[in-house]
Design a protein around this motif. Structure first.
Motif: not given
Length: 128
Positions: A38-43
């Motif tokens: 999980q990357a910042p701002g992503k699912e």
């Protein structure tokens, strides 16, 4: 029942890391183990999973040919070898277990909802 993910770190693009997922309180032998990120701002997205016997393996298209999943049931541990890392691989990586096959062959992805137990995550940062 606990899963412990480790091995993350900071690496330059093109480098490698090996993540480990160690289980305690239960035997991994009977479960499919998946790696998600999980990357910042992503699912949260499924990266790879491996069935109990190690015979069935799934990779997301974004990591095919670069990542290799393996398991050592004697050590109650699953590994994710990540080579040729790219900045877009930067994320928190989680391991999780499921009694299911781990991925939908119909839709070609790993449903997060299929996984019951989750590790705490390990940060992978790839610099350009």
């Amino acid at each position: 029942v606990q899963l412990q993910a480790s091995g993350g770190g900071l690496v330059q693009a093109g480098g490698s890391l090996r993540l480990s997922c160690a289980a305690s309180g239960f035997a991994l032998d009977f479960y499919t183990i998946g790696w998600f990120r999980q990357a910042p701002g992503k699912e949260r997205e499924g990266v790879s999973c491996i069935r109990e016997s190690g015979g069935n393996i799934y990779y997301a298209d974004s990591v095919k040919g670069r990542f290799t999943i393996s398991r050592d049931n004697a050590k109650n541990t699953v590994y994710l070898q990540m080579n040729s890392l790219k900045p877009e691989d930067t994320a928190v990586y989680y391991c999780a277990s499921t009694p299911s096959e781990g991925y939908s062959s119909t839709y070609g992805y790993m449903p997060v909802s299929w996984y019951d137990y989750w590790g705490q995550g390990t940060q992978v940062t790839v610099s350009s």
